[in-house]
Scaffold this motif. Structure first.
Motif, PDB file in Angstrom:
ATOM      1  N   ALA A  10      26.411  40.304  36.796  1.00 18.46           N
ATOM      2  CA  ALA A  10      27.202  41.541  36.962  1.00 18.46           C
ATOM      3  C   ALA A  10      28.533  40.831  37.178  1.00 18.46           C
ATOM      4  O   ALA A  10      29.607  41.363  36.741  1.00 18.46           O
ATOM      5  CB  ALA A  10      26.578  42.375  37.703  1.00 18.46           C
ATOM      6  N   GLN A  11      28.582  40.066  38.222  1.00 15.32           N
ATOM      7  CA  GLN A  11      30.025  39.658  38.738  1.00 15.32           C
ATOM      8  C   GLN A  11      30.587  38.899  37.691  1.00 15.32           C
ATOM      9  O   GLN A  11      32.122  38.957  37.331  1.00 15.32           O
ATOM     10  CB  GLN A  11      29.747  38.659  39.645  1.00 15.32           C
ATOM     11  CG  GLN A  11      29.381  39.312  41.193  1.00 15.32           C
ATOM     12  CD  GLN A  11      28.824  38.436  42.213  1.00 15.32           C
ATOM     13  OE1 GLN A  11      28.258  37.485  41.915  1.00 15.32           O
ATOM     14  NE2 GLN A  11      29.259  38.383  43.475  1.00 15.32           N
ATOM     15  N   MET A  12      30.120  38.233  36.811  1.00 15.97           N
ATOM     16  CA  MET A  12      30.626  37.337  35.513  1.00 15.97           C
ATOM     17  C   MET A  12      30.965  38.254  34.685  1.00 15.97           C
ATOM     18  O   MET A  12      32.147  38.185  33.907  1.00 15.97           O
ATOM     19  CB  MET A  12      29.734  36.409  35.078  1.00 15.97           C
ATOM     20  CG  MET A  12      29.696  34.790  35.942  1.00 15.97           C
ATOM     21  SD  MET A  12      31.219  34.166  36.252  1.00 15.97           S
ATOM     22  CE  MET A  12      31.754  33.645  34.830  1.00 15.97           C
ATOM     23  N   GLU A  13      30.138  39.262  34.444  1.00 20.88           N
ATOM     24  CA  GLU A  13      30.502  40.377  33.269  1.00 20.88           C
ATOM     25  C   GLU A  13      31.940  41.049  33.601  1.00 20.88           C
ATOM     26  O   GLU A  13      33.006  41.207  33.001  1.00 20.88           O
ATOM     27  CB  GLU A  13      29.413  41.233  33.101  1.00 20.88           C
ATOM     28  CG  GLU A  13      29.641  42.341  32.079  1.00 20.88           C
ATOM     29  CD  GLU A  13      29.886  41.550  30.573  1.00 20.88           C
ATOM     30  OE1 GLU A  13      30.754  42.143  29.818  1.00 20.88           O
ATOM     31  OE2 GLU A  13      29.135  40.627  30.490  1.00 20.88           O
ATOM     32  N   ARG A  14      32.094  41.143  34.722  1.00 17.97           N
ATOM     33  CA  ARG A  14      33.399  41.823  35.297  1.00 17.97           C
ATOM     34  C   ARG A  14      34.580  40.923  35.374  1.00 17.97           C
ATOM     35  O   ARG A  14      35.526  41.327  35.267  1.00 17.97           O
ATOM     36  CB  ARG A  14      33.242  42.375  36.786  1.00 17.97           C
ATOM     37  CG  ARG A  14      32.439  43.526  36.737  1.00 17.97           C
ATOM     38  CD  ARG A  14      32.144  44.411  38.154  1.00 17.97           C
ATOM     39  NE  ARG A  14      33.359  44.731  38.273  1.00 17.97           N
ATOM     40  CZ  ARG A  14      33.870  44.872  39.551  1.00 17.97           C
ATOM     41  NH1 ARG A  14      32.863  44.377  40.499  1.00 17.97           N
ATOM     42  NH2 ARG A  14      34.907  45.234  40.089  1.00 17.97           N
ATOM     43  N   ARG A  15      34.251  39.653  35.388  1.00 20.66           N
ATOM     44  CA  ARG A  15      35.493  38.514  35.358  1.00 20.66           C
ATOM     45  C   ARG A  15      35.450  38.257  33.798  1.00 20.66           C
ATOM     46  O   ARG A  15      36.589  37.413  33.611  1.00 20.66           O
ATOM     47  CB  ARG A  15      35.030  37.294  36.161  1.00 20.66           C
ATOM     48  CG  ARG A  15      34.465  37.663  37.445  1.00 20.66           C
ATOM     49  CD  ARG A  15      35.524  37.989  38.379  1.00 20.66           C
ATOM     50  NE  ARG A  15      35.867  39.210  38.458  1.00 20.66           N
ATOM     51  CZ  ARG A  15      35.555  40.453  39.290  1.00 20.66           C
ATOM     52  NH1 ARG A  15      34.276  40.304  39.278  1.00 20.66           N
ATOM     53  NH2 ARG A  15      36.232  41.388  39.218  1.00 20.66           N
ATOM     54  N   ALA A  81      43.629  34.433  42.152  1.00 20.60           N
ATOM     55  CA  ALA A  81      43.744  35.647  43.074  1.00 20.60           C
ATOM     56  C   ALA A  81      43.084  36.884  42.431  1.00 20.60           C
ATOM     57  O   ALA A  81      42.446  37.614  43.104  1.00 20.60           O
ATOM     58  CB  ALA A  81      45.245  35.830  43.437  1.00 20.60           C
ATOM     59  N   ARG A  82      43.388  37.294  41.171  1.00 22.39           N
ATOM     60  CA  ARG A  82      43.101  38.600  40.553  1.00 22.39           C
ATOM     61  C   ARG A  82      41.385  38.440  40.698  1.00 22.39           C
ATOM     62  O   ARG A  82      40.642  39.486  40.678  1.00 22.39           O
ATOM     63  CB  ARG A  82      43.477  38.612  39.388  1.00 22.39           C
ATOM     64  CG  ARG A  82      44.889  39.046  39.292  1.00 22.39           C
ATOM     65  CD  ARG A  82      45.395  39.533  37.905  1.00 22.39           C
ATOM     66  NE  ARG A  82      45.296  38.505  36.800  1.00 22.39           N
ATOM     67  CZ  ARG A  82      46.091  37.429  36.439  1.00 22.39           C
ATOM     68  NH1 ARG A  82      47.236  37.407  37.311  1.00 22.39           N
ATOM     69  NH2 ARG A  82      45.945  36.570  35.720  1.00 22.39           N
ATOM     70  N   ILE A  83      40.745  37.368  40.336  1.00 21.31           N
ATOM     71  CA  ILE A  83      39.489  37.219  40.236  1.00 21.31           C
ATOM     72  C   ILE A  83      38.817  37.433  41.626  1.00 21.31           C
ATOM     73  O   ILE A  83      37.653  38.371  41.670  1.00 21.31           O
ATOM     74  CB  ILE A  83      38.839  35.771  39.797  1.00 21.31           C
ATOM     75  CG1 ILE A  83      39.226  35.575  38.280  1.00 21.31           C
ATOM     76  CG2 ILE A  83      37.563  35.461  40.017  1.00 21.31           C
ATOM     77  CD1 ILE A  83      39.300  34.143  37.714  1.00 21.31           C
ATOM     78  N   MET A  84      39.330  36.817  42.580  1.00 22.43           N
ATOM     79  CA  MET A  84      38.884  37.152  44.018  1.00 22.43           C
ATOM     80  C   MET A  84      38.921  38.552  44.603  1.00 22.43           C
ATOM     81  O   MET A  84      38.066  39.070  45.154  1.00 22.43           O
ATOM     82  CB  MET A  84      39.496  35.899  45.092  1.00 22.43           C
ATOM     83  CG  MET A  84      39.151  34.650  44.572  1.00 22.43           C
ATOM     84  SD  MET A  84      37.427  34.200  44.478  1.00 22.43           S
ATOM     85  CE  MET A  84      36.834  34.308  45.913  1.00 22.43           C
ATOM     86  N   ILE A  85      40.234  39.040  44.117  1.00 21.87           N
ATOM     87  CA  ILE A  85      40.318  40.364  44.654  1.00 21.87           C
ATOM     88  C   ILE A  85      39.195  41.281  43.945  1.00 21.87           C
ATOM     89  O   ILE A  85      38.656  42.054  44.739  1.00 21.87           O
ATOM     90  CB  ILE A  85      41.885  40.751  44.108  1.00 21.87           C
ATOM     91  CG1 ILE A  85      42.683  40.269  45.229  1.00 21.87           C
ATOM     92  CG2 ILE A  85      41.969  42.526  44.180  1.00 21.87           C
ATOM     93  CD1 ILE A  85      44.201  40.349  44.762  1.00 21.87           C
ATOM     94  N   GLY A  86      38.998  41.082  42.706  1.00 25.53           N
ATOM     95  CA  GLY A  86      37.862  41.675  42.083  1.00 25.53           C
ATOM     96  C   GLY A  86      36.732  41.672  42.766  1.00 25.53           C
ATOM     97  O   GLY A  86      35.787  42.490  42.810  1.00 25.53           O
ATOM     98  N   LEU A  87      36.228  40.553  43.099  1.00 30.77           N
ATOM     99  CA  LEU A  87      34.859  40.008  43.779  1.00 30.77           C
ATOM    100  C   LEU A  87      34.865  40.839  44.956  1.00 30.77           C
ATOM    101  O   LEU A  87      33.989  41.180  45.542  1.00 30.77           O
ATOM    102  CB  LEU A  87      34.772  38.507  43.927  1.00 30.77           C
ATOM    103  CG  LEU A  87      34.314  37.794  42.567  1.00 30.77           C
ATOM    104  CD1 LEU A  87      34.404  36.334  42.788  1.00 30.77           C
ATOM    105  CD2 LEU A  87      33.006  38.368  41.938  1.00 30.77           C
ATOM    106  N   ALA A  88      35.789  40.803  45.797  1.00 32.96           N
ATOM    107  CA  ALA A  88      36.068  41.261  47.022  1.00 32.96           C
ATOM    108  C   ALA A  88      36.018  42.829  47.149  1.00 32.96           C
ATOM    109  O   ALA A  88      35.338  43.435  48.063  1.00 32.96           O
ATOM    110  CB  ALA A  88      37.462  40.884  47.854  1.00 32.96           C
TER     111      ALA A  88
END
Length: 93
Positions: A10-15, A81-88
């Protein structure tokens, strides 16, 4: 049981938008297939979470040079930064 960190499906799909491949073909670098984005991103997060040096990356994440080079490229263009913001923002998905 492994103590390595792996992003979920799920996390990878969103990335996915951050990892678009040109023309739908797998990327190749110097005649070698590109190392899997999940593997690399999980490794980068593992290194940062544990305060490790790139050369201390577990081999399961791929070459330390690949981890560093991708982190550097993604950091320079703002993608990391965008990836990490999305994960957080959604830690469970």
């Amino acid at each position: 049981m492994s103590n390595l960190y792996w992003l979920t499906d799920a996390q990878m799909e969103r990335r996915r938008p951050f990892f678009v491949k040109s023309h739908g073909k797998p990327r190749v670098s110097h005649g070698k297939p590109r190392v899997d984005d999940r593997r690399v991103l999980s490794g980068i997060i593992f290194i940062n979470r544990n305060g490790l040096r790139w050369c201390d990356a577990p081999k399961e994440y791929g070459p330390a040079k690949t981890l560093y080079n991708r982190w550097k490229r993604w950091s320079d263009n703002g993608a990391f930064a965008r990836i990490m913001i999305g994960l957080a923002a959604a830690p469970n998905t």
